[in-house]
Design a protein around this motif. Structure first.
Motif, PDB file in Angstrom:
ATOM      1  N   UNK A  67       0.806  -1.232   0.000  1.00 52.46           N
ATOM      2  CA  UNK A  67       0.000   0.000   0.000  1.00 52.46           C
ATOM      3  C   UNK A  67       0.839   1.283   0.000  1.00 52.46           C
ATOM      4  N   UNK A  68       2.171   1.105  -0.016  1.00 51.47           N
ATOM      5  CA  UNK A  68       3.092   2.248  -0.026  1.00 51.47           C
ATOM      6  C   UNK A  68       2.894   3.149   1.206  1.00 51.47           C
ATOM      7  N   UNK A  69       2.558   2.533   2.346  1.00 51.08           N
ATOM      8  CA  UNK A  69       2.403   3.281   3.594  1.00 51.08           C
ATOM      9  C   UNK A  69       3.786   3.501   4.202  1.00 51.08           C
ATOM     10  N   UNK A  70       4.165   4.743   4.493  1.00 50.43           N
ATOM     11  CA  UNK A  70       5.484   4.995   5.109  1.00 50.43           C
ATOM     12  C   UNK A  70       5.631   4.220   6.416  1.00 50.43           C
ATOM     13  N   UNK A  71       6.814   3.711   6.641  1.00 43.94           N
ATOM     14  CA  UNK A  71       7.030   2.879   7.824  1.00 43.94           C
ATOM     15  C   UNK A  71       6.842   3.648   9.129  1.00 43.94           C
ATOM     16  N   UNK A  72       7.117   4.967   9.118  1.00 38.96           N
ATOM     17  CA  UNK A  72       6.966   5.733  10.355  1.00 38.96           C
ATOM     18  C   UNK A  72       5.501   5.842  10.764  1.00 38.96           C
ATOM     19  N   UNK A  73       4.609   5.845   9.774  1.00 35.94           N
ATOM     20  CA  UNK A  73       3.176   5.870  10.074  1.00 35.94           C
ATOM     21  C   UNK A  73       2.751   4.534  10.689  1.00 35.94           C
ATOM     22  N   UNK A  74       3.271   3.439  10.116  1.00 36.09           N
ATOM     23  CA  UNK A  74       2.983   2.114  10.671  1.00 36.09           C
ATOM     24  C   UNK A  74       3.489   2.028  12.107  1.00 36.09           C
ATOM     25  N   UNK A  75       4.662   2.589  12.349  1.00 35.82           N
ATOM     26  CA  UNK A  75       5.256   2.576  13.691  1.00 35.82           C
ATOM     27  C   UNK A  75       4.355   3.254  14.715  1.00 35.82           C
ATOM     28  N   UNK A  76       3.917   4.455  14.394  1.00 37.85           N
ATOM     29  CA  UNK A  76       3.057   5.217  15.320  1.00 37.85           C
ATOM     30  C   UNK A  76       1.748   4.472  15.578  1.00 37.85           C
ATOM     31  N   UNK A  77       1.158   3.940  14.508  1.00 37.55           N
ATOM     32  CA  UNK A  77      -0.105   3.211  14.634  1.00 37.55           C
ATOM     33  C   UNK A  77       0.056   1.986  15.533  1.00 37.55           C
ATOM     34  N   UNK A  78       1.139   1.236  15.334  1.00 31.63           N
ATOM     35  CA  UNK A  78       1.380   0.032  16.136  1.00 31.63           C
ATOM     36  C   UNK A  78       1.608   0.371  17.601  1.00 31.63           C
ATOM     37  N   UNK A  79       2.379   1.427  17.873  1.00 32.38           N
ATOM     38  CA  UNK A  79       2.669   1.818  19.251  1.00 32.38           C
ATOM     39  C   UNK A  79       1.382   2.155  20.002  1.00 32.38           C
ATOM     40  N   UNK A  80       0.531   2.964  19.368  1.00 27.79           N
ATOM     41  CA  UNK A  80      -0.713   3.385  20.023  1.00 27.79           C
ATOM     42  C   UNK A  80      -1.635   2.190  20.253  1.00 27.79           C
ATOM     43  N   UNK A  81      -1.830   1.378  19.212  1.00 27.24           N
ATOM     44  CA  UNK A  81      -2.734   0.225  19.318  1.00 27.24           C
ATOM     45  C   UNK A  81      -2.231  -0.781  20.340  1.00 27.24           C
ATOM     46  N   UNK A  82      -0.937  -1.036  20.318  1.00 27.46           N
ATOM     47  CA  UNK A  82      -0.342  -2.004  21.234  1.00 27.46           C
ATOM     48  C   UNK A  82      -0.468  -1.539  22.687  1.00 27.46           C
ATOM     49  N   UNK A  83      -0.190  -0.264  22.929  1.00 27.84           N
ATOM     50  CA  UNK A  83      -0.267   0.273  24.295  1.00 27.84           C
ATOM     51  C   UNK A  83      -1.691   0.202  24.840  1.00 27.84           C
ATOM     52  N   UNK A  84      -2.669   0.525  23.997  1.00 30.55           N
ATOM     53  CA  UNK A  84      -4.066   0.500  24.429  1.00 30.55           C
ATOM     54  C   UNK A  84      -4.501  -0.900  24.866  1.00 30.55           C
ATOM     55  N   UNK A  85      -3.917  -1.911  24.222  1.00 32.00           N
ATOM     56  CA  UNK A  85      -4.332  -3.295  24.508  1.00 32.00           C
ATOM     57  C   UNK A  85      -3.543  -3.900  25.664  1.00 32.00           C
TER      58      UNK A  85
END
Length: 522
Positions: A176-194
């Motif tokens: 999807x050509x999503x920049x890796x830094x965006x994936x990083x931020x998304x993963x950090x937030x989602x992971x912390x919430x769970x």
């Protein structure tokens, strides 16, 4: 120098003695239990959906979902691709064999996890460290348990998450050509919430995601089979002929085929590695054998269903090769396969999701027909689907890593004050998030090798432990089957061991004592 030492140790740890030791253990446990994993198959299904639940424990279905979250990961896509790449189609057969007999090992270790579990901070916790200390006992048992817990926290909690997150970031960027830094931020937030929500929130997430994604993945494989129904008989003939060395193309690699099939099967379903008992211990059940049988079924789901789905997608399309070492893939100098484990890019970085291209091209070919032409620069439906599948599979694996590492940190700090123990558990969660973020931005080759080494050490320690402690697990199985026969239903079975029968099974002994006192006072 350090990487060479780690690689050397890794080859020793994951040598044939461990691979075939796990296989032989599963076979002997199968014989000793009179193949309970087959005899009790119907009961496994029933118990899967009829488990209990309490404020302290999760249901059997949540426990198996949490366990599968750790098992169903990138290995179900990349690992199967690698197995076929190295060992040919016959490797799939040996993965099936591994799942069948490995289910008995999963039963033993998960039942032990239940027998020796304990309640801490309002939640059930257990696993190899707990049953090693309580079951073996003495100073040796305590040291043995501390070593296992320490290795588990380091390898599962700090080193392995980055490998999974790297697969997520790489596949999403490629598709999807999503920049890796965006994936990083998304993963950090989602992971912390769970993960800061505790075991129940992790289990709820795993329950929602893992069954859904696995079903969708398997349904896609079924659709591909339906589109190529006429090839099915020949396909299974290819698998069996290759496995038995009757196919001239693969006849010369029978040894590699068996070893890689067994290794990838064990690596995928994790039977005997000591990861499954952590989730099993968290379940609320009236009898340990119930959860042992449910966890045994997870080996079938992981390998017989999900891994087979991957294998069929690849074999249906014919988009596979075999190798005895290093070779270029599809003539591209930027895609070099090394031992079927990763793709090495032109800049020297390693992409651990790389062998997933076989599954991607297999899906694309299934829908595009004979006109399909592989293009590594083209992202088709297969690329999109595998990127999404890898995201869910790898993310839930990170969640499982979080719970396993947290459980072992709780064990290591159990004699500290509640405040200090909670501090170290919070620190473990934070380190896991950092490791996950680091993995998305940079391929952590050393982390993969060291994590692999840690998991291998876990397997060695756990396999030794369950050979010392297998008797309580079979005692529980015998008791469960006896009650089931007497009462006409395993649902009514209740575990009430004495300290003479199963020493140090404190949770169950206290529970039985409390029940007797309750009825006596009434």
């Amino acid at each position: 120098m350090l990487s060479e030492i780690i690689s050397f140790l890794d080859k020793i740890i994951w040598s044939p003695p461990l691979v075939f030791g796990l296989l032989i253990t599963g076979l002997l446990f199968s014989i000793m239990s009179r193949f309970a994993q087959i005899r009790q198959f119907k009961e496994m299904i029933r118990l899967l959906f009829k488990g209990e639940k309490s404020p302290q424990g999760i249901s059997s279905f949540q426990a198996i979902s949490l366990s599968l979250a750790g098992r169903v990961g990138t290995g179900n896509i990349v690992g199967v691709s690698a197995a076929i790449f190295i060992g040919g189609p016959g490797a799939v057969f040996w993965m099936w064999v591994t799942a069948l007999i490995g289910a008995s090992t999963a039963f033993v270790e998960s039942t032990l996890g239940q027998i020796y579990k304990q309640k801490e901070n309002g939640e059930y916790r257990g696993g190899p460290a707990f049953y090693i200390e309580k079951g073996i006992g003495g100073k040796f048992g305590k040291i043995f348990a501390l070593v296992f817990a320490g290795i588990t926290v380091i390898s599962i909690g700090f080193l392995m998450p980055g490998v999974q997150s790297n697969a997520i970031a790489t596949s999403l960027h490629s598709a999807f050509n999503i920049p890796k830094w965006i994936v990083t931020i998304f993963l950090i937030i989602l992971l912390a919430l769970i993960i800061f929500g505790g075991i129940k929130r992790i289990a709820s997430m795993a329950t929602a995601v893992v069954p859904f994604m696995a079903i969708v993945y398997i349904l896609l494989a079924i659709l591909i089979i339906c589109l190529n129904l006429g090839e099915v008989p020949a396909l299974f003939a290819l698998i069996f002929k290759s496995a038995l060395g009757l196919q001239s193309t693969f006849g010369g690699i029978v040894g590699a085929m068996i070893e890689i099939g067994v290794k990838r099967g064990l690596y995928s379903n994790e039977a005997g590695q000591g990861t499954g008992p952590h989730a099993a211990a968290a379940a609320e059940v009236s009898h340990p054998a119930k959860q042992g049988l449910v966890q045994a079924f997870s080996a079938y789901i992981d390998t017989l269903f999900v891994c087979t789905a991957t294998a069929l997608i690849i074999l249906m399309s014919g988009t596979f090769n075999t190798t005895d070492g290093t070779k270029n893939i599809h003539g591209s100098p930027n895609l070099i396969e090394d031992n079927g484990i990763y793709v090495q890019n032109a800049d020297g970085s390693k992409d651990y999701s790389g062998t997933a291209m076989y599954v991607q091209s297999g899906i694309d070919k299934a829908f595009q027909g004979s006109d399909y032409h592989f293009d590594p620069n083209f992202a088709g439906f297969g690329s999109y689907f595998i990127a999404i599948a890898l995201f869910f599979f790898a993310f839930t694996t990170i969640l499982a890593y979080s719970y396993i590492s947290e459980t072992n940190m709780a064990y290591l700090t159990r004699k500290m004050t509640s405040k200090k123990s909670n501090f170290f558990i919070t620190l473990t969660r934070c380190m896991l998030i950092i490791a996950t973020a680091f993995g998305t931005l940079k391929t952590a080759d050393a982390a993969w090798d060291m994590g692999d080494l840690g998991v291998g050490l876990m397997a060695w320690l756990n396999i030794i432990a369950i050979w010392i402690l297998f008797k309580p697990a079979f005692h529980a199985l015998k008791d469960f089957e006896k009650q089931k026969k007497e009462k006409g239903s395993g649902r009514l079975a209740v575990y009430r061991p004495t300290n003479e029968e199963v020493p140090n099974a404190d949770f169950w002994i206290d529970k039985a004592s409390n029940e007797q006192n309750f009825y006596k006072n009434k």
